[in-house]
Design a protein around this motif. Structure first.
Motif: not given
Length: 517
Positions: A133-138, A506-517
């Motif tokens: 998670l940290d790596a993806s977020l970074s 960067q995601q606009g109206g799409a949101g995270g869709g339940g956890g994209s990170l």
């Protein structure tokens, strides 16, 4: 440790829980032996200093005693590690309308020892997931806005999630009845403050797990659905110490049947409508909003009547005091109306919101004559200004309430009022808010990356200036000679979830869709 004889839900003056069961645990490994002891702290420490292990003695407990665990790793020739679990179990975690709620984990692990064993056994997998998670977020934050932005998000994500309790009913342990409760840490301990906390924090959940938006709103809406809150505008919170003799702050979520709650009418209504639309759009789940349609229409009607000609009232930044006809509140009212109209396909609300926006910007009601900036209040007051952070959800959710020219105007103006430590909240004060600064940065849009980076760099400079010892504060002085760079008292608040606003764009109206990170 828990306070001796502390009542359930009691806390100390530092807002720390005094009830519950402290936990310290560890597992032996193939490379180590575990020993334990309790008693007077000097005696226990002397055992370890003398032998590298503990005696196993556990005399009758007395005030000031300690409990200890130790691993004997024997002779090591390579790096080695062990895992300790330290925590506080509160089986009765939240008092929601007189009913106890408990941690979600107890739906699987009802007995106290089971979740501790799972925690220790699962640590290697959990650690790998955490590092991923940290790596993806970074990587994502750096790609969007650079290393400084990555640093800010790294220190924000756990602080915001750490202020939440994911709960189920304590009696049934029904994992289909899930609610999230959020604490307004350090400012006054409110529970699920839809104005001061959930709204500024929502970009984090929008990016990582939009279902948290629904789960945070659920306890608020279920209370409103009882009809016990009778005001025509949305409630500020479902548990607070407002006024000072109202002892129902976190973890008590008892509502405000006495109708005494901090009044922020336009703010509260606008936030609720925007949050519902953000959830619906990011998940394609319209059932949640439909279930509470009648309540939401009441608040849309309130904005329709009171959203532009408003008496003196507080906004989310209540510390700045009440004023009438606040531009930033009117912007929120317009966007809230468009969000409601779009969500429920009721075009008259959408049209009214855009009419208000036209009045505020195009017709110049809330700008200076030269249209260089929005004023703090209207009409007139050309020498005042405000950080119009409420434009952010309009841009994020692509509602098109305000024209692009309004965003361009503000982006060009902010550098002209930038103080030594950043852009002040508005022309009344010498302090800034990090969540609102990054809302404004995100709203500036892709044509104004330099202005976006100005805000990010100012937050990063505050974060790293070495003048503060509290966990990431979201409010600090920015004016030279007035304590520039020093935090103003807020600490560890979940509003830092708002720092995800730039990434959310960067995601606009799409949101995270339940956890994209």
């Amino acid at each position: 440790m828990s306070g001796a004889g502390a009542a359930t839900y009691a806390q100390n003056t530092q807002e720390q829980a005094l009830w519950g069961k402290p936990v310290i645990a560890t597992n032996p490994s193939t490379a180590s032996n575990v020993t334990s002891s309790s008693g007077r702290k000097n005696d226990v420490r002397d055992q370890f200093f003398a032998n590298g292990r503990l005696s196993g003695s556990n005399p009758p407990w007395a005030s000031g005693d300690v409990a200890a665990l130790a691993h004997d790793l024997h002779t090591i020739s390579a790096p080695a590690s062990v895992v300790f679990a330290i925590g506080l179990e509160r089986q009765q975690a939240i008092n929601y309308l007189g009913n106890a709620r408990t941690g979600y984990y107890r739906g699987t692990f009802a007995a106290s020892v089971c979740p501790v064993c799972h925690f220790l056994d699962d640590y290697p997998d959990a650690n790998r997931e955490s590092l991923a998670l940290d790596a993806s977020l970074s990587d994502r934050a750096s790609a969007v806005a650079g290393a400084n932005y990555s640093d800010i998000l790294a220190l924000s994500v756990r602080q915001a999630y750490g202020a939440t309790d994911l709960t189920i009913p304590n009696d049934s342990l029904d994992t289909n009845d899930v609610m999230v409760f959020m604490k307004e840490i350090s400012s006054n301990g409110n529970t699920n403050t839809s104005v001061d906390v959930i709204y500024p924090a929502f970009p984090l959940f929008y990016v990582t797990n939009p279902e948290y938006i629904r789960l945070l709103l659920e306890p608020v809406m279920q209370y409103l659905a009882t009809g016990r809150w009778k005001q025509p505008y949305a409630i500020h919170d479902i548990g607070s110490s407002y006024p000072n003799d109202h002892p129902s702050s976190y973890p008590n979520a008892l509502g405000h049947d006495d109708q005494i709650a901090e009044p922020q009418p336009v703010e509260e209504c606008g936030n609720l409508l925007i949050l519902f639309y953000a959830y619906s759009r990011s998940t394609n789940n319209t059932a949640f909003a439909t279930r509470y349609h009648d309540i939401l229409r009441t608040y849309a009607d309130y904005l329709a009547t009171n959203g532009i000609n408003m008496p003196s009232q507080l906004s989310t930044d209540d510390g700045a005091g009440p004023i009438a006809n606040q531009t930033n509140l009117a912007i929120k009212a317009a966007i809230g109306l468009v969000a409601y109209g779009t969500m429920f396909k009721e075009p008259r609300y959408t049209a009214l919101g855009r009419y208000y926006a036209n009045q505020l910007y195009t017709q110049g009601l809330a700008t200076d004559a030269a249209k260089t900036h929005f004023t703090l209040t209207y009409p007139g007051n050309e020498d005042t200004y405000t950080t119009t952070f409420n434009l952010f959800p309009d841009a994020l959710l692509q509602l098109k309430t305000f024209p692009q020219a309004a965003y361009d105007m503000q982006a060009a103006y902010y550098p002209t009022v930038r103080a030594q430590g950043g852009v002040p909240l508005d022309s009344r004060v010498g302090w800034a808010k990090s969540d609102w600064m990054l809302f404004a940065a995100a709203a500036a849009g892709p044509n104004h990356n330099a202005k976006r980076d100005m805000f990010i760099d100012d937050v990063h400079a505050f974060l790293t200036n070495g003048l503060n010892e509290v966990p990431f504060s979201d409010q600090w002085n920015v004016v030279a000679g007035e304590g520039n760079g020093q935090a103003r008292g807020f600490r560890a608040r979940p509003v830092v979830g708002g720092h995800f606003s730039v990434l959310a764009m960067q995601q606009g109206g799409a949101g995270g869709g339940g956890g994209s990170l």
